[in-house]
Design a protein around this motif. Structure first.
Motif, PDB file in Angstrom:
ATOM      1  N   SER A  73       3.771 -29.950 -89.912  1.00 38.16           N
ATOM      2  CA  SER A  73       2.721 -30.072 -90.574  1.00 38.16           C
ATOM      3  C   SER A  73       1.333 -29.143 -89.871  1.00 38.16           C
ATOM      4  O   SER A  73       1.757 -28.717 -88.938  1.00 38.16           O
ATOM      5  CB  SER A  73       2.534 -31.575 -90.596  1.00 38.16           C
ATOM      6  N   VAL A  74       0.360 -28.966 -90.795  1.00 35.00           N
ATOM      7  CA  VAL A  74      -0.585 -28.094 -90.470  1.00 35.00           C
ATOM      8  C   VAL A  74      -1.773 -28.677 -90.628  1.00 35.00           C
ATOM      9  O   VAL A  74      -2.016 -29.534 -91.219  1.00 35.00           O
ATOM     10  CB  VAL A  74      -0.422 -26.774 -91.414  1.00 35.00           C
ATOM     11  N   PHE A  75      -2.753 -28.406 -89.419  1.00 28.32           N
ATOM     12  CA  PHE A  75      -4.108 -28.691 -89.439  1.00 28.32           C
ATOM     13  C   PHE A  75      -4.756 -27.443 -89.164  1.00 28.32           C
ATOM     14  O   PHE A  75      -4.883 -27.217 -88.010  1.00 28.32           O
ATOM     15  CB  PHE A  75      -4.370 -29.865 -88.441  1.00 28.32           C
ATOM     16  N   GLY A  76      -5.094 -26.529 -89.959  1.00 26.02           N
ATOM     17  CA  GLY A  76      -5.787 -25.335 -89.595  1.00 26.02           C
ATOM     18  C   GLY A  76      -4.744 -24.339 -88.978  1.00 26.02           C
ATOM     19  O   GLY A  76      -3.704 -24.283 -89.476  1.00 26.02           O
ATOM     20  N   ARG A  77      -5.037 -24.136 -87.918  1.00 25.88           N
ATOM     21  CA  ARG A  77      -4.091 -23.220 -87.058  1.00 25.88           C
ATOM     22  C   ARG A  77      -3.406 -24.100 -86.148  1.00 25.88           C
ATOM     23  O   ARG A  77      -2.374 -23.650 -85.558  1.00 25.88           O
ATOM     24  CB  ARG A  77      -4.852 -22.215 -86.089  1.00 25.88           C
ATOM     25  N   ASP A  78      -3.400 -25.493 -85.988  1.00 27.40           N
ATOM     26  CA  ASP A  78      -2.703 -26.468 -85.207  1.00 27.40           C
ATOM     27  C   ASP A  78      -1.565 -26.731 -86.008  1.00 27.40           C
ATOM     28  O   ASP A  78      -1.508 -27.287 -87.121  1.00 27.40           O
ATOM     29  CB  ASP A  78      -3.685 -27.534 -84.657  1.00 27.40           C
ATOM     30  N   THR A  79      -0.353 -26.683 -85.467  1.00 28.18           N
ATOM     31  CA  THR A  79       0.864 -27.307 -86.216  1.00 28.18           C
ATOM     32  C   THR A  79       1.686 -28.289 -85.193  1.00 28.18           C
ATOM     33  O   THR A  79       1.412 -28.180 -84.217  1.00 28.18           O
ATOM     34  CB  THR A  79       1.773 -26.161 -86.581  1.00 28.18           C
ATOM     35  N   GLN A  80       2.339 -29.059 -85.970  1.00 28.54           N
ATOM     36  CA  GLN A  80       3.059 -30.186 -85.260  1.00 28.54           C
ATOM     37  C   GLN A  80       4.437 -30.361 -85.734  1.00 28.54           C
ATOM     38  O   GLN A  80       4.472 -30.266 -87.043  1.00 28.54           O
ATOM     39  CB  GLN A  80       2.028 -31.475 -85.443  1.00 28.54           C
TER      40      GLN A  80
END
Ligand code: GTP
Ligand code: MG
Length: 521
Positions: free
Chosen positions: A338-345
């Motif tokens: 999943s993505v949050f801007g450039r952070d992914t998880q």
């Protein structure tokens, strides 16, 4: 366990600079504050906006690529995509619009309806995407609220149905009248630039003396709107006849909470989707998704290539084996995020409406469908008529391998279109763009990400028409035209100008010379 929380999947769109990235960040921060109980963010939090992560975006303060964010608000999962406003990057914005259920359109209160905004309203109408309108920057002087409503009605043909109405003119933002409850939502500026502007809800009798006159004026206009039947109607909104309107200041976080609440209350749920053959996939059917964006270079430490897919139907579980519609091959979804801007998880499961990223899935291209069960293929994502052309060559011939790899990657992402011909050979591909800023992105990313400086030399073409193999053969050797092949196989005939394209089409009525969808402004 399937996650049954409702989904809201929408894009934030507008002319450049209306405040999309600022609003995106404000929405995300607001939702986070609320979900992480007791968390308060300090002043230092407001760096570059979360969705603008590329070095070039930070340096120039504009968005050049769309960014997806996922967060939870009031037990809903929100998938938000911030898009670039600049028309040079409109292909990216249009790709995003194929992946969302609704759109939030920002209007700069000082500037009114700008060209790119008008164009995007039209695209949404064509695609049947319901639009919510946010009049932003109300903290700065601008047009009057009624004037803005008139513009929306006259220029777009959508009936504005304000859900809030400003108390105080643009530049003197006291708060809004919540037209559904009749309350005064009063904003209080906080000292020291705290990121959340506290709101107080006051009944009509509680309005303080200092605000009384402005409040009375707002009430009067609200009553006018009522007489005019400018009230929200869910069916008409979903049918694309009306646009609910709110007033905000994204920078000061005014109106952000109301917008989130509104999205939950009225934005549409994910709905059934039609495939190219006319068959329809319901959200509860077997899993299917389509790729609307490919992006790499999000992280300099590990060079991941992420294929963003929108889940259309069924539940996604990490590790499931799906079919890649365009090749018929199985595809194992071992790495999904999943993505949050450039952070992914890492993501374990996803539901219809969610946007997930497949990591290093080299086979996946923009427009591709993946599915389980009955075959389905979603319509291709349109590409635009390029109007700017250059030949590219490696600035450092010793790094030709990196050059090739970089061009291939940027081609797959759709940063530019890459054209080739036997005549020109592979060393000097032709890059084609809707707007010239795309070349700057290529230059920057080739140097920084692929460590292979690039050189351009301008080509004197302005118009591209689609042709076929027969057309390519017939046009070879004609003056003022050159045929090249795009990496997706399409033959493009490039002309020096419209006139030459027209005359060639007129003199050769049997040739395929089809205009492509226009993208630039
Ligand atoms: N005064 C005021 N300034 C705002 C507001 N919202 C955004 N801005 C400013 O407007 C400028 C543009 O904001 P962005 O959020 O980057 O705009 P954008 O729509 O994302 O722009 P592009 O992505 O380049 O199309 C920035 O300087 C913001 O600080 C607002 O509500 N009030
Ligand atoms: Mg932006």
């Amino acid at each position: 366990m399937p996650d049954t929380r409702p989904r809201r999947t929408f894009a934030v769109i507008s002319h450049p600079d209306a405040g999309k990235s600022t609003l995106t960040e404000a929405l995300a921060l607001h939702a986070r504050v609320i979900t992480e109980a007791g968390a308060v963010h300090g002043k230092g939090d407001r760096r570059a906006t979360v969705s603008d992560w590329m070095a070039m975006e930070k340096a120039r303060g504009i968005s050049i690529t769309s960014a997806a964010l996922q967060f939870v608000y009031r037990d809903h999962v929100i998938n938000l995509v911030d898009t670039p406003g600049h028309s040079d990057f409109s292909e990216d914005t249009y790709r995003v619009l194929s992946a969302v259920d609704s759109a939030v359109m920002l209007v700069d209160a000082g500037k009114g309806l700008e060209p790119q905004t008008l164009k995007l309203f039209k695209v949404c109408a064509l695609r049947g995407i319901p639009v919510m309108t946010v009049i932003n920057k109300w903290d700065r002087p601008g047009l009057s609220a009624l004037e803005l409503m008139d513009l929306i009605q006259q220029k777009i043909g959508l009936r504005p149905t304000p859900l809030t109405w400003p108390v105080g003119e643009a530049g003197d933002f006291r708060g809004v009248l919540d037209r559904r409850t009749g309350e005064f939502v009063k904003y209080t500026r906080t000292a020291g630039g705290a990121t959340r502007a506290p709101e107080r809800r006051l009944g009509p009798t509680e309005v303080e003396e200092a605000d009384a006159d402005l409040w009375a004026a707002a009430v009067e206009e609200h009553e006018l709107l009522e007489l005019d039947e400018a009230d929200h109607d869910q069916d008409r909104f979903l049918a694309g006849e009306t646009t609910p309107v709110m007033f905000a200041s994204a920078l000061q976080n005014f109106g952000v909470a109301q917008l989130l609440d509104l999205l939950l209350d009225i934005a549409p749920d994910p709905s059934p989707t039609e495939g190219v053959d006319g068959s329809v996939r319901k959200v509860e059917d077997d899993f299917s998704a389509f790729v609307f964006k490919v992006q790499s270079g999000m992280n300099n430490a590990h060079r991941d290539r992420l294929a963003y897919a929108r889940v259309v139907s069924g539940e996604f579980e990490r590790g499931m084996v799906v079919t890649h519609a365009s090749t018929g091959r199985p595809f194992a979804t071992k790495f999904a995020q999943s993505v949050f801007g450039r952070d992914t998880q890492a993501v374990e499961t996803a539901e219809p409406g969610d946007i997930i990223g497949f990591v290093n899935a080299q086979a996946l291209r923009v427009g591709d469908t993946v599915y389980v069960g009955d075959p389905i293929e979603y319509p291709p994502v349109p590409s635009f008529a390029p109007e700017h052309f250059v030949t590219a060559s490696a600035g450092d011939i010793g790094r030709y391998k990196q050059f090739r790899r970089g061009i291939e990657q940027l081609d797959q992402e759709g940063v530019v279109q890459v054209l080739r011909s036997d005549l020109r050979g592979d060393q000097n591909p032709v890059l084609a763009a809707v707007g010239p800023m795309q070349f700057e992105v290529v230059e920057d990313r080739m140097a920084n990400e692929f460590n292979s400086p690039i050189r351009f030399s301008r080509l004197d073409y302005q118009v591209a028409r689609r042709t076929d193999a027969a057309g390519a053969a017939a046009l070879a050797g004609m003056r003022g035209v050159e045929v090249l092949q795009r990496s997706d196989g399409t033959h493009l005939a490039l002309f020096v100008d419209q006139w030459r394209a027209m005359v060639t089409a007129r003199d050769n009525p049997d040739l395929v010379l089809e205009a492509l969808p226009a993208g630039g402004s």
